[in-house]
Design an enzyme around this catalytic site. Structure first.
Site, PDB file in Angstrom:
ATOM      1  N   HIS A  56       0.818  -1.225   0.000  1.00 20.89           N
ATOM      2  CA  HIS A  56       0.000   0.000   0.000  1.00 20.89           C
ATOM      3  C   HIS A  56       0.844   1.265   0.000  1.00 20.89           C
ATOM      4  O   HIS A  56       0.332   2.372  -0.254  1.00 20.89           O
ATOM      5  CB  HIS A  56      -0.936   0.006   1.215  1.00 20.89           C
ATOM      6  CG  HIS A  56      -2.284   0.584   0.927  1.00 20.89           C
ATOM      7  ND1 HIS A  56      -2.483   1.640   0.056  1.00 20.89           N
ATOM      8  CD2 HIS A  56      -3.529   0.250   1.378  1.00 20.89           C
ATOM      9  CE1 HIS A  56      -3.754   1.946   0.006  1.00 20.89           C
ATOM     10  NE2 HIS A  56      -4.432   1.111   0.782  1.00 20.89           N
ATOM     11  N   ASP A  76      -2.287   1.838  -4.587  1.00 23.68           N
ATOM     12  CA  ASP A  76      -3.567   2.023  -3.919  1.00 23.68           C
ATOM     13  C   ASP A  76      -4.578   1.012  -4.449  1.00 23.68           C
ATOM     14  O   ASP A  76      -4.372   0.379  -5.490  1.00 23.68           O
ATOM     15  CB  ASP A  76      -4.081   3.445  -4.136  1.00 23.68           C
ATOM     16  CG  ASP A  76      -3.176   4.481  -3.482  1.00 23.68           C
ATOM     17  OD1 ASP A  76      -2.612   4.175  -2.414  1.00 23.68           O
ATOM     18  OD2 ASP A  76      -3.018   5.571  -4.061  1.00 23.68           O
TER      19      ASP A  76
END
Length: 558
Positions: free
Chosen positions: A531, A535
């Site tokens: 992450h 995304d």
């Protein structure tokens, strides 16, 4: 004006280079692009081209010598040009080991190492023998071979086998040993000539990177004991390295034959059982009483073979069979402690770092593989090699990565590297763990080329023939467990990649098409994402593109 050439870093893990050969000698004219030298790095022997024009005025070491990265390698300039300042400046970075003892010899604090080699230890006063010599730089000694770093993550190597034994003559290019690294077993070639005078470990033992592996030189002219002591003391060696130290060994060899006269053939004179450490360890694990064994080793010593082949007496269990009500046989606690291989150590270290450092999340998508199944069957009717579904996924993944460069990125700590090339690592299961060879520029290759390359990598991996260049530089990784019937699974990211794709099996299940329930071929793909780089929306868009390519394979040909 004369210009300096420093030792370049020819690989990502290189710290020093060995001059395998000079193609130019001092006084020769050199042009830009001329082959200047062959430099042996920690991974390969590479050609070094000159990037300057002029006359070779100076070389930092002779053939076979070592030079640290960024130290003075050569000077190129005009004939007769004064280069003393440049040479002095280069030498000040890494002082020559031979120059260090000179000030100490003047002060009288310690004798020069060269004098210590010539003196007879029996005639040297005790006080003098007790004084330490100056520190030895093993990396600069021509006779010393240190354990090389054979992969970018290697910290130690295991001696899988020695091809030469102490006393054998060794030529440059001879295979000296097989070294098991964390990723493969690799052949170590000697870049020195002479007699093998010392080996730093036996077969099966570990040696840390840059520790003493072997000594090769001319017998009688190399102070082996001093080098060994220096290695043990991290450079500091006693002056009297040849001081007699064989008496305890000699006394051992005298006492053992005396013990061999014992009637049991495996007892010392004081009644203690004679057994090798490995035999004792195995006997403890198997619950075997060593006193029941007869040793087949020297002087009746119990060895591993005796423990492995031992069969306990069954007379007592036979007597218990007279019990009228049979009972379940007594269970035996049994286990085996398997040493952790170099490969398994690295897998544990790297994947633990990835798992507990990268904030992972997972995206799963279901793909209709009906057209892929049909297309594969037609392609394999004329293809020069058999195309697998894994090849389809790899090709589609490469094309999808070109459209979504954010997924083809790497976390570099203080920056994100967006890769413009597509190098896909393919996880390959081997006996000791997992290797990830890399299909480079996968987006530019055909299905047939990908198939041949992946099959070749799989064969090399299982035979432990992969080289460091085969597994370095991936920008994305795929892991396929479909052949094991896995419906769905998640994989751990292979750093510094930001994503890894887990491929499941193709399942035939009922699906709804055009309002009717029909049989369909379905495959699930699960992508693990870092992450910090990718995304959720970015990863989802990539999987949508990948799904479209697999559901309509003809799009991969456009």
């Amino acid at each position: 004006m004369a210009e300096v050439i420093l030792m370049p870093r020819l690989s990502d893990t290189m710290t020093e280079g060995v001059i395998a050969a000079w193609h130019k000698k001092v006084g020769d004219n050199v042009k830009k692009g001329d082959l200047l030298a062959e430099v042996e790095t920690d991974k390969a022997t590479m050609d070094l081209e000159s990037y300057k024009d002029g006359t070779l005025l100076f070389t930092g070491t002779d053939k076979g010598g070592k030079i640290q990265v960024n130290d003075l390698l050569a000077i190129i300039g005009k004939p007769g040009e004064d280069i003393s300042t440049l040479v002095k400046g280069g030498a000040s970075k890494t002082p020559a080991p031979a120059a260090a003892p000179a000030p100490e010899a003047k002060s009288g604090n310690a004798p020069a190492p060269t004098a210590a080699k010539q003196e007879n230890p029996s005639t040297v006063p005790a006080t003098k023998r007790d004084q330490p010599s100056t520190t030895l730089d093993l990396s600069s000694m021509q006779e010393v071979i240190l354990m090389p770093r054979l992969s970018d993550t290697m910290t130690e190597g295991v001696i899988a086998d020695w091809h030469k034994k102490v006393g054998d003559m060794v030529k440059k290019g001879d295979i000296l040993a097989d070294i098991e690294t964390d990723k493969a077993t690799m052949e170590l070639e000697s870049y020195k000539e002479g007699k093998l005078l010392y080996t730093g470990a036996e077969k099966g033992q570990k040696i840390a990177v840059n520790d003493l592996l072997a000594i090769i030189g001319e017998e009688g002219k190399v102070n082996v004991q001093q080098i060994v002591e220096a290695a043990k003391n991290k450079g500091a060696a006693p002056v009297a390295a040849n001081e007699p130290a064989a008496e305890p060994i000699a006394s051992k060899s005298v006492s053992e034959p005396v013990a061999s006269t014992s009637a049991s053939h495996n007892l010392n004179g004081d009644g203690r059982i004679k057994a090798s450490p490995l035999a004792k360890k195995l006997a403890t694990e198997k619950g075997i009483d060593l006193s029941q064994l007869h040793g087949s080793g020297d002087y009746g010593r119990i060895i591993k073979k005796d423990v492995v082949e031992f069969k306990p007496s069954v007379s007592e269990p036979a007597a218990q069979k007279t019990v009228s009500i049979p009972s379940a046989p007594a269970g035996q606690i049994s286990f085996e402690d398997v040493p952790v291989s170099q490969m398994r150590k690295t897998i544990a270290k790297r994947l633990s770092e990835a798992k507990f450092t990268a904030p992972e999340f997972y995206l799963t998508i279901q793909v209709d593989m009906d057209q892929a199944v049909n297309s594969r069957a037609k392609i394999n009717e004329t293809a020069p090699v058999k195309i697998s579904f894994n090849d389809f996924v790899l090709k589609a993944t490469a094309l999808a990565l070109k459209k979504h460069p954010a997924v083809n990125s790497s976390w570099m700590g203080d920056k994100i590297r967006v890769n413009h090339h597509v190098n896909i690592g393919v996880a390959v299961a081997v006996e000791d763990g997992l290797l990830v060879p890399v299909v480079r520029f996968a987006d530019t290759k055909s299905l047939s080329q990908i198939s041949v390359e992946v099959k070749d990598f799989a064969t090399k991996a299982k035979n432990k023939k992969l080289q460091p260049s085969d597994w370095e530089g991936s920008t994305f990784t795929i892991s396929n467990l479909g052949m094991f019937g896995m419906d769905e699974f998640t994989a751990i990211i292979n750093p510094p990649d930001s994503c890894i794709l887990a491929i499941s099996s193709i399942q035939q299940i009922p699906v709804v098409k055009n309002g009717a329930i029909v049989p369909g071929n379905v495959m699930k793909l699960t992508m693990t994402c870092d992450h910090r780089v990718v995304d959720g929306a970015t990863g989802a868009a990539f999987l949508q593109t990948l799904k479209g390519l697999l559901e309509e394979p003809l799009r991969m040909l456009v």
